[in-house]
Design a protein around this motif. Structure first.
Motif, PDB file in Angstrom:
ATOM      1  N   GLU A 182      -6.843   1.539  10.072  1.00 12.67           N
ATOM      2  CA  GLU A 182      -6.610   2.659  10.989  1.00 12.67           C
ATOM      3  C   GLU A 182      -6.079   3.878  10.234  1.00 12.67           C
ATOM      4  O   GLU A 182      -6.507   5.010  10.466  1.00 12.67           O
ATOM      5  N   LEU A 183      -5.125   3.643   9.340  1.00 15.40           N
ATOM      6  CA  LEU A 183      -4.536   4.757   8.599  1.00 15.40           C
ATOM      7  C   LEU A 183      -5.525   5.363   7.609  1.00 15.40           C
ATOM      8  O   LEU A 183      -5.503   6.579   7.365  1.00 15.40           O
ATOM      9  N   VAL A 184      -6.384   4.523   7.036  1.00 12.19           N
ATOM     10  CA  VAL A 184      -7.421   5.052   6.138  1.00 12.19           C
ATOM     11  C   VAL A 184      -8.345   5.988   6.899  1.00 12.19           C
ATOM     12  O   VAL A 184      -8.652   7.100   6.441  1.00 12.19           O
ATOM     13  N   ARG A 185      -8.799   5.566   8.075  1.00 10.89           N
ATOM     14  CA  ARG A 185      -9.695   6.417   8.881  1.00 10.89           C
ATOM     15  C   ARG A 185      -8.996   7.703   9.303  1.00 10.89           C
ATOM     16  O   ARG A 185      -9.595   8.782   9.275  1.00 10.89           O
ATOM     17  N   LEU A 186      -7.737   7.580   9.671  1.00 16.41           N
ATOM     18  CA  LEU A 186      -6.980   8.765  10.061  1.00 16.41           C
ATOM     19  C   LEU A 186      -6.836   9.719   8.873  1.00 16.41           C
ATOM     20  O   LEU A 186      -7.000  10.942   9.012  1.00 16.41           O
ATOM     21  N   GLY A 187      -6.542   9.160   7.722  1.00 14.27           N
ATOM     22  CA  GLY A 187      -6.417   9.976   6.523  1.00 14.27           C
ATOM     23  C   GLY A 187      -7.710  10.686   6.169  1.00 14.27           C
ATOM     24  O   GLY A 187      -7.702  11.870   5.790  1.00 14.27           O
ATOM     25  N   GLN A 188      -8.815   9.987   6.301  1.00 16.11           N
ATOM     26  CA  GLN A 188     -10.114  10.601   6.021  1.00 16.11           C
ATOM     27  C   GLN A 188     -10.371  11.783   6.957  1.00 16.11           C
ATOM     28  O   GLN A 188     -10.900  12.824   6.534  1.00 16.11           O
ATOM     29  N   LYS A 212       3.293  -5.531   9.559  1.00 16.26           N
ATOM     30  CA  LYS A 212       3.967  -4.826   8.477  1.00 16.26           C
ATOM     31  C   LYS A 212       3.824  -3.329   8.690  1.00 16.26           C
ATOM     32  O   LYS A 212       2.881  -2.867   9.357  1.00 16.26           O
ATOM     33  N   HIS A 213       4.765  -2.614   8.118  1.00 15.95           N
ATOM     34  CA  HIS A 213       4.674  -1.156   8.149  1.00 15.95           C
ATOM     35  C   HIS A 213       4.020  -0.668   6.871  1.00 15.95           C
ATOM     36  O   HIS A 213       4.427  -1.041   5.768  1.00 15.95           O
ATOM     37  N   ILE A 214       3.011   0.165   7.037  1.00 15.11           N
ATOM     38  CA  ILE A 214       2.333   0.781   5.896  1.00 15.11           C
ATOM     39  C   ILE A 214       2.652   2.276   5.928  1.00 15.11           C
ATOM     40  O   ILE A 214       2.220   2.977   6.857  1.00 15.11           O
ATOM     41  N   PRO A 215       3.416   2.776   4.973  1.00 10.23           N
ATOM     42  CA  PRO A 215       3.675   4.222   4.950  1.00 10.23           C
ATOM     43  C   PRO A 215       2.367   5.003   4.874  1.00 10.23           C
ATOM     44  O   PRO A 215       1.505   4.707   4.036  1.00 10.23           O
ATOM     45  N   THR A 216       2.217   5.968   5.741  1.00 11.79           N
ATOM     46  CA  THR A 216       0.966   6.716   5.799  1.00 11.79           C
ATOM     47  C   THR A 216       0.619   7.343   4.452  1.00 11.79           C
ATOM     48  O   THR A 216      -0.535   7.302   4.003  1.00 11.79           O
ATOM     49  N   ALA A 217       1.613   7.905   3.791  1.00  6.45           N
ATOM     50  CA  ALA A 217       1.377   8.609   2.529  1.00  6.45           C
ATOM     51  C   ALA A 217       1.037   7.672   1.385  1.00  6.45           C
ATOM     52  O   ALA A 217       0.596   8.128   0.325  1.00  6.45           O
ATOM     53  N   SER A 218       1.225   6.366   1.575  1.00  9.90           N
ATOM     54  CA  SER A 218       0.921   5.400   0.513  1.00  9.90           C
ATOM     55  C   SER A 218      -0.549   5.010   0.478  1.00  9.90           C
ATOM     56  O   SER A 218      -0.989   4.291  -0.421  1.00  9.90           O
ATOM     57  N   ILE A 219      -1.333   5.459   1.456  1.00  7.73           N
ATOM     58  CA  ILE A 219      -2.751   5.094   1.549  1.00  7.73           C
ATOM     59  C   ILE A 219      -3.523   5.553   0.317  1.00  7.73           C
ATOM     60  O   ILE A 219      -4.347   4.832  -0.241  1.00  7.73           O
ATOM     61  N   SER A 220      -3.267   6.778  -0.123  1.00 12.31           N
ATOM     62  CA  SER A 220      -3.937   7.295  -1.313  1.00 12.31           C
ATOM     63  C   SER A 220      -3.153   8.486  -1.837  1.00 12.31           C
ATOM     64  O   SER A 220      -2.396   9.127  -1.090  1.00 12.31           O
TER      65      SER A 220
END
Length: 390
Positions: A182-188, A212-220
């Motif tokens: 979800e966060l990858v798609r949002l980031g794209q 788990k929590h995935i920090p948004t900024a850690s995606i790429s």
């Protein structure tokens, strides 16, 4: 050390927003408050001791961050969230909502558009509208008992004046811990459309097993340079009144714009008690937090079972994070105003009403379960009795 979260601590007559504002808010001092997102538990003992030591010094002048402030926080983010953050990325705000206002003022112009994902934490709307910007709603989808981001709808919301997107991660009030995909798609989406993504991650330490929590900024790395992350010890360790939040901005140009606006408004000075509390919480509060999370998990399971067995007309949206329950009350057959009055006048519980959370909040209520189980059970019993009498 075993911490006692069952102990009831009387918060009345302490200028407590949750308990002392009951009569002004609800018109009845007998209403049981289960609304605002703070906990009825004492902060970790090391934090209390650190604050006492600070108070004993007796001089409370201007202050700045000591070197000892940074390391516990950076270690915490890397150890618990898997995110390696650089010291230079960090800046300050008295609170996350304050930081959102600063972002809007620093990065947009009046009339610009900002995307929100309702139902969502209602101050987000004020942050946009009160600063003369436009809200663009990208409502979450509710499918099979779970909320999802609607990416098809998101693509339709973009315009030449769309500048920012503000997300709640984990999401308040629906309790989602967003997944990698979800966060990858949002980031794209944000990268494609040159949108700065502001990620409110104030609940990021409050995650239930299996998630788990995935920090948004850690995606790429690319996304990190378009992301402003807001964290704080306030929800994790019950320190909201100390007004100390951490804003993480990897991009130096965005960080400079944020800091200039922070200084222009005159709110860039650190809180001496907040700094001490933050440092000691991240340094020594982990065992306390782990026990708290187990207690909250049990409160969550207790609440869900109680609703399923005794109040089946109200459905709990099972949270993956936070200590907030999103209650689907639509089967009670009440309109929004009737539901609000029902909870206050008949059940005598003070919950957060759903409509202020935006589209999708109609027929819902938000309940705070971060309290001793005896208090939680009392609230549930009140709702049960009121529903039976409908």
């Amino acid at each position: 050390m075993k911490y006692d979260f069952d102990k009831i601590i009387d918060r009345r007559n302490t200028s407590c927003a949750k308990w002392d504002a009951v009569e002004p808010l609800y018109g009845d001092k007998e209403v049981l408050p289960m609304w605002v997102a703070d906990m009825d538990f004492k902060a970790p003992p090391p934090v209390i001791e650190a604050l006492k030591k600070q108070a004993d010094h007796g001089i409370f002048g201007y202050t700045f961050k000591p070197l000892s402030y940074y390391e516990p926080l950076l270690r915490w983010l890397e150890r618990r969230q898997g995110w390696k953050v650089e010291k230079e990325w960090l800046t300050y705000s008295p609170g996350v909502v304050t930081a959102l206002n600063v972002c809007v003022l620093a990065l947009t112009q009046p009339g610009d558009k900002i995307i929100l994902q309702p139902p969502v934490y209602y101050p987000f709307f004020r942050v946009v509208l009160n600063n003369g910007r436009q809200v663009v709603n990208n409502p979450l989808k509710f499918e099979n008992g779970r909320y999802l981001m609607d990416f098809d709808d998101l693509d339709k919301r973009i315009s030449s004046r769309t500048r920012l997107m503000i997300i709640s991660s984990p999401h308040n009030p629906v309790g989602r811990a967003w997944e990698q995909e979800e966060l990858v798609r949002l980031g794209q989406f944000c990268l494609k459309n040159d949108i700065v993504l502001i990620s409110d991650e104030i609940h990021s330490d409050l995650i239930y097993p299996g998630h788990k929590h995935i920090p948004t900024a850690s995606i790429s790395e690319e996304l990190s340079l378009k992301t402003i992350t807001c964290v704080a010890p306030s929800k994790t360790f019950n320190l909201a009144g100390l007004k100390t939040s951490v804003i993480i901005i990897p991009d130096p140009k965005l960080r400079q714009r944020f800091n200039i606006m922070l200084g222009n408004i005159g709110i860039g000075m650190d809180n001496s008690f907040g700094l001490v509390a933050l440092e000691s919480a991240y340094q020594y509060g982990e065992e306390w937090l782990d026990q708290l999370l187990e207690y909250l998990r049990q409160n969550m399971e207790f609440s869900i079972s109680y609703f399923e067995e005794k109040i089946p007309q109200i459905k709990v949206i099972r949270p993956e994070a936070t200590y907030l329950l999103w209650l689907d009350c639509r089967k009670l057959g009440l309109n929004n105003e009737e539901l609000k009055k029902f909870m206050i006048k008949k059940a005598k519980v003070g919950l957060d009403d759903g409509p202020p959370f935006g589209p999708g909040g109609e027929g819902f209520q938000r309940m705070n379960i971060a309290c001793p189980r005896a208090v939680l059970e009392q609230g549930l019993k009140r709702i049960e009795s009121a529903v039976r009498a409908l």
